[in-house]
Design an enzyme around this catalytic site. Structure first.
Site, PDB file in Angstrom:
ATOM      1  N   ALA A   1       2.350  -0.437   9.602  1.00 40.17           N
ATOM      2  CA  ALA A   1       1.002  -0.925   9.957  1.00 40.17           C
ATOM      3  C   ALA A   1      -0.199  -0.636   8.909  1.00 40.17           C
ATOM      4  CB  ALA A   1       0.616  -0.125  11.180  1.00 40.17           C
ATOM      5  N   CYS A   2      -0.680  -1.660   9.096  1.00 41.45           N
ATOM      6  CA  CYS A   2      -2.201  -1.522   8.266  1.00 41.45           C
ATOM      7  C   CYS A   2      -1.805  -1.357   6.827  1.00 41.45           C
ATOM      8  CB  CYS A   2      -3.179  -0.730   8.688  1.00 41.45           C
ATOM      9  SG  CYS A   2      -4.807  -1.029   8.439  1.00 41.45           S
ATOM     10  N   SER A   3      -2.520  -0.232   6.167  1.00 42.46           N
ATOM     11  CA  SER A   3      -2.146   0.121   4.795  1.00 42.46           C
ATOM     12  C   SER A   3      -0.664   0.668   4.687  1.00 42.46           C
ATOM     13  CB  SER A   3      -2.957   1.259   4.220  1.00 42.46           C
ATOM     14  OG  SER A   3      -3.295   2.362   5.049  1.00 42.46           O
TER      15      SER A   3
ATOM     16  N   GLY B   1       1.661  -0.537   6.206  1.00 44.23           N
ATOM     17  CA  GLY B   1       2.486  -1.804   5.965  1.00 44.23           C
ATOM     18  C   GLY B   1       2.614  -2.323   4.604  1.00 44.23           C
TER      19      GLY B   1
END
Length: 544
Positions: free
Chosen positions: A277-279, A281
């Site tokens: 997820a997010c950074s 990811g």
């Protein structure tokens, strides 16, 4: 500070310079806008104006704003002014990207000067003051002083005294089975007699603590997946300090490489189903690109949540502003630290993306109304910030300034050129319709950089709510589209609206890729990787 960082940090100021230059070059536009605003203001004072707040603008929800002529005139005058400023910038002859930066800064000013942020301009606060004899203002002053000392000058979003990590948050049973400088690896205790052979390996963002995945009973991704028969490993990143300033993207990727190998050895599975997820990811995607070049086949599938990997082509959209991490540069302006970007300063930058919801709503609640901050687990987690190492911050900026992690972006990681098209494992990509941090259009665009079979799901929620989306919420909805589509417009046009949480849809997708069922392990870890400490581990307790 590297030269590149200095140049990027100046972009917001350059936008202001361009704004003033464009304004002075067209004084007729300024005069036209001014007289238009004066006419609308006069109409507001005389009761002839028709301007109304946008749907969902909670600042003007009190009925007095529509029933009292004085308050109605005040509201309409303010809306005329704030919208007029935005429209004026829209009409200026400026580069689109700098125009967006200027609008961002102007919105900060207009939102700050809303009448609802002052006692006399807020009818609800005035009524409360009369009813309580001013006690709300005394309580509000106490809250203000407390926040100035303990909360980096921001109004508190949550009563932190009601939560404890490992007490009522992050309580699923498990063990830390591997630890190194960057992270701890947690393996969770299965809750079913049979489990899928292929484990799930979760990679949270480096800029938040991992327990949002195990928030609370009935609101835990970990609990949900365990109940479905999955084996779960999750990374708990360390909260870096100034001594870790040199931790760059490459070092985080190497740490993930080692940890995922440990998970394979413990579970005796040749590969894993990754979730990022997010950074986190972004880091996982770069690792998979590196693996593709090296011929490593450890990723069976990849679920990518609320992450933007591709910024090229998004420069002239609101999504492009965050895709190039200008928000992180705004955080650098706030930062007083050396070697790391302070989590508190990063939180402040995120808050200024949506100041009405994340600053001024709490300003009114805590200071004008004198209420205690709310008790809400997600807000506690959001307040439990972590730092970002200077080197990782710079690598993110450099990568996205080049267009992101695409084949043509000329980005390298660990000596290999990044090419997401070479990442061909099945992918499940999720965006959120109201996500202000990684807008869903950017998540969709990022999916297109990958090779292989990819599916996009659009959750009717924001950044965090797209992750914490448990069954039982009657308002949960999500869009899917099994047909052919190459643009966000085509995706929406052919999409199917599904009732409930996307978790249940995802669960079916995961089960198809999880392998056969086997007996659940009787103990965690292995002879080579024995349990070190019970979940949620030690790194999660390190404060900023």
């Amino acid at each position: 500070m590297p030269k590149k960082a200095i140049e990027t940090s100046a972009d917001l100021f350059k936008a202001l310079g361009d704004f003033y230059k464009a304004s002075l070059s067209r004084p007729d536009q300024l005069i036209e806008t001014y007289f238009g605003m004066m006419q609308e203001t006069f109409a507001s004072v005389t009761g002839a104006a028709t301007i109304e707040p946008e749907r969902g603008d909670k600042r003007f929800a009190d009925p007095i704003w529509s029933s009292n002529p004085a308050y109605k005139a005040m509201m309409q005058s303010y809306l005329t002014w704030s919208r007029g400023m935005t429209e004026w910038v829209d009409d200026l002859d400026m580069e689109e990207r700098n125009k967006l930066r200027a609008k961002l800064l102007i919105s900060m000013v207009t939102d700050t000067l809303a009448p609802t942020n002052a006692l006399l301009g807020n009818p609800t606060a005035m009524k409360t003051t009369l009813e309580k004899g001013g006690k709300n203002l005394v309580d509000g002053a106490k809250h203000l002083i407390e926040d100035m000392v303990k909360n980096n000058g921001l109004p508190s979003m949550v009563d932190t005294s009601k939560f404890e990590v490992g007490g009522n948050l992050g309580i699923s049973e498990g063990q830390v089975v591997y630890r190194e400088e960057h992270m701890e690896l947690i393996q969770y205790t299965p809750t079913t007699d049979k489990v899928f052979k292929r484990p799930i390996f979760i990679i949270p963002p480096q800029i938040n603590k991992f327990y949002v995945w195990d928030l609370a009973p009935k609101r835990s991704v970990i609990e949900y997946l365990l109940a479905k028969g999955h084996q779960i490993f999750i990374v708990s990143w360390r909260n870096p300090t100034a001594e870790h300033a040199e931790w760059d993207m490459g070092s985080y990727i190497e740490a993930l490489d080692r940890a995922s190998e440990v998970a394979c050895k413990i579970s005796k599975s040749k590969d894993l189903n990754f979730v990022g997820a997010c950074s986190g990811g972004i880091t996982a995607a770069l690792l998979m690109s590196h693996w593709a070049t090296k011929g490593v086949k450890r990723a069976n599938s990849f679920t990518l949540l609320v992450a933007i990997l591709k910024s090229e082509g998004a420069e002239n959209t609101t999504m492009g502003l965050f895709a190039n991490f200008e928000t992180l540069e705004l955080a650098r302006m706030f930062s007083r630290s050396q070697g790391v970007l302070s989590g508190k300063d990063l939180q402040k930058a995120f808050a200024w993306l949506r100041p009405n919801d994340l600053i001024w709503a709490y300003w009114v609640n805590n200071y004008l109304l004198g209420n205690e901050p709310p008790v809400f687990d997600v807000l506690f987690w959001n307040n439990d910030t972590t730092n970002l190492p200077a080197a990782l911050h710079q690598d993110l900026l450099d990568m996205l300034a080049k267009g992101g992690a695409t084949q043509d972006s000329d980005v390298e990681v660990l000596g290999t050129k990044v090419d997401l098209n070479a990442v061909t494992c099945d992918k499940f990509v999720v965006g959120g319709t109201t996500d202000h941090i990684t807008p869903w259009e950017g998540c969709y665009s990022s999916m297109q950089a990958f090779g292989g079979d990819n599916e996009f799901v659009l959750s009717q929620s924001g950044h965090i709510q797209a992750i914490i989306n448990p069954p039982g919420n009657p308002r949960s909805r999500f869009l899917t589209n099994k047909g052919k589509h190459t643009t966000v417009e085509e995706f929406q046009a052919g999409a199917t609206l599904n009732e409930g949480t996307w978790w249940d849809y995802w669960s079916v997708w995961l089960e198809e890729r999880a392998g056969n069922k086997v007996n659940a392990p009787k103990s965690l870890g292995s002879d080579d990787y024995p349990p070190l400490v019970a979940a949620p581990g030690t790194y999660v307790h390190e404060s900023v």
